[in-house]
Write an enzyme that holds these catalytic residues in place. Structure first.
Site, PDB file in Angstrom:
ATOM      1  N   VAL A 195       4.675   1.117   1.649  1.00  0.00           N
ATOM      2  CA  VAL A 195       4.820  -0.507   2.307  1.00  0.00           C
ATOM      3  C   VAL A 195       4.942  -1.390   1.530  1.00  0.00           C
ATOM      4  O   VAL A 195       4.077  -1.616   0.639  1.00  0.00           O
ATOM      5  CB  VAL A 195       3.611  -0.474   3.586  1.00  0.00           C
ATOM      6  CG1 VAL A 195       3.953  -1.751   4.306  1.00  0.00           C
ATOM      7  CG2 VAL A 195       3.473   0.746   4.345  1.00  0.00           C
ATOM      8  N   GLY A 238       0.978   5.298   1.607  1.00  0.00           N
ATOM      9  CA  GLY A 238       0.451   6.094   2.743  1.00  0.00           C
ATOM     10  C   GLY A 238       0.785   7.585   2.291  1.00  0.00           C
ATOM     11  O   GLY A 238       1.374   7.780   1.174  1.00  0.00           O
ATOM     12  N   GLY A 297       0.751  -1.107  -0.087  1.00  0.00           N
ATOM     13  CA  GLY A 297      -0.062   0.166   0.020  1.00  0.00           C
ATOM     14  C   GLY A 297       0.883   1.302   0.093  1.00  0.00           C
ATOM     15  O   GLY A 297       2.057   1.368  -0.031  1.00  0.00           O
ATOM     16  N   ASP A 309      -4.323   9.694  13.667  1.00  0.00           N
ATOM     17  CA  ASP A 309      -4.773   9.215  12.255  1.00  0.00           C
ATOM     18  C   ASP A 309      -5.418   7.928  12.205  1.00  0.00           C
ATOM     19  O   ASP A 309      -5.049   6.968  11.572  1.00  0.00           O
ATOM     20  CB  ASP A 309      -3.584   9.314  11.498  1.00  0.00           C
ATOM     21  CG  ASP A 309      -3.838   9.233  10.085  1.00  0.00           C
ATOM     22  OD1 ASP A 309      -4.897   9.452   9.685  1.00  0.00           O
ATOM     23  OD2 ASP A 309      -3.132   8.933   9.115  1.00  0.00           O
TER      24      ASP A 309
END
Length: 372
Positions: free
Chosen positions: A68, A63, A61, A189
């Site tokens: 990552v 971010g 993914g 977050d």
């Protein structure tokens, strides 16, 4: 004069973190704190090899501050998740320091475990920073709530009990951060993509790149001048008071948790196309509680409820017993989500109270499931 002192204190704090994590010029640093676990040291070369050259096939993914990857470390033949910071982004280095600072002294079963940090240079002489985490085989909560077409065919959907368990896991993590750390921490977050699931689908809160220590007098200058990067968060999950300059507070995390709860049990993102002209996920759920709650519940869960109700009728065989219905449990959960995502911070519950209520709901749900 004050500005100069603040700057010096901020620099000192960064140097302290660098020293704590054993930064070595063009080498590595370890975040491991347990002697019996041993220290895991990795270099840019190690991580390059572990990810097959940061191959897109290993990309898990992307971010706010980097990407990552899934990797296999030669050192111990373990599968890990490797977060590579995008240092072309202005705040990535600050995010790295903030995450290291938040993770240096916390350990909880519902927090993603960080194994090591790497700070140095790549083969072209460019700055390189990475964090290595324990790998979570079941991906993120976001992937389960909103699976792509391929993911939908590969895995089943989360059941009601699984969702309740994950909600409790996240509440446990926040309760620990807010009330049981030596220095309270605000995550800032919280959202489904930052909740990762292990083999047993236990929830783990991760990504502390925006984390903030509560501004206690003893270290307020240190945090304000060095590790803070401003309260930002993600659209749809960030508390409204942050938009007008309020400082980080536990109530902000509770707001994000409330939105997450509503998303988990309605199946709708806070940025769903249906939310316009003043309607949002909070108002949608609150309105449904006042009128017809079924219209707010994730259709997947409604189908599960209907199947369970049919089994319950057969199992009870007409006996009159007072049990908490699954629908009543869902109503209680939505009420928690609505209260926690109130616009006013003062109207939100403390996460410890949220945790207690969720555990009570689970107890009632288990009683019903046993009967069914």
């Amino acid at each position: 004069m004050i500005s100069t002192v603040s700057t010096l204190v901020g620099v000192a704090y960064i140097l302290y973190l660098l020293f704590f994590f054993r930064y070595r010029h063009n080498k590595t640093s370890s975040l491991s704190s347990s002697p019996e676990e041993g220290l895991l040291h990795v270099s840019y070369h190690n991580l390059l090899k572990a990810t097959a050259g940061f191959s897109s096939t290993n990309l898990l993914g992307v971010g706010s501050f980097g990407s990552v990857y899934r990797g296999l470390l030669d050192q111990n033949q373990s599968i890990v998740a490797i977060k590579i910071l995008d240092l072309t982004l202005h705040e990535s280095s600050k995010s790295f320091i903030a995450e290291c600072g938040a993770l240096r002294s916390i350990r909880h079963r519902n927090l993603v475990k960080v194994l090591t940090a790497c700070s140095g240079f790549d083969f072209n002489g460019n700055d390189f920073k990475a964090l290595v985490y324990e790998f979570m085989s079941n991906g993120s909560l976001d992937e389960w709530l909103h699976p792509s077409a391929s993911q939908y065919t590969e895995r089943s959907r989360l059941s009601l009990l699984e969702r309740v368990n994950i909600a409790i896991d996240v509440a446990c993590a926040l309760d620990y951060l807010h009330h049981h750390c030596e220095t309270p921490i605000v995550h800032c977050d919280l959202k489904p993509s930052n909740v990762l699931l292990d083999d047993e689908k236990t929830g783990h809160v991760g990504d502390f790149g925006l984390a903030r220590f509560l501004p206690e007098a003893t270290h307020k200058l240190l945090i304000d001048e060095s590790s803070s990067i401003g309260v930002k968060g993600s659209f749809g999950y960030v508390a409204p008071e942050y938009g007008i300059g309020s400082v980080a507070a536990t109530e902000g995390d509770v707001y994000s948790f409330g939105v997450l709860i509503l998303e988990m049990f309605t199946g709708k993102r806070p940025i769903d196309d249906m939310f316009e002209n003043g309607l949002d996920l909070h108002r949608f759920a609150k309105g449904a509680l006042a009128n017809q709650v079924e219209r707010a519940i994730d259709p997947v869960l409604l189908q599960e409820i209907k199947q369970s109700e049919m089994k319950r009728i057969v199992t009870l065989d007409g006996k009159n017993k007072s049990w908490c219905s699954i629908l009543e449990c869902l109503v209680s959960i939505l009420k928690i989500g609505v209260t926690s995502s109130s616009e006013s911070p003062r109207e939100r519950m403390d996460i410890g109270n949220v945790l207690s209520k969720l555990q009570g709901i689970k107890k009632n749900l288990l009683e019903f499931i046993v009967i069914a």
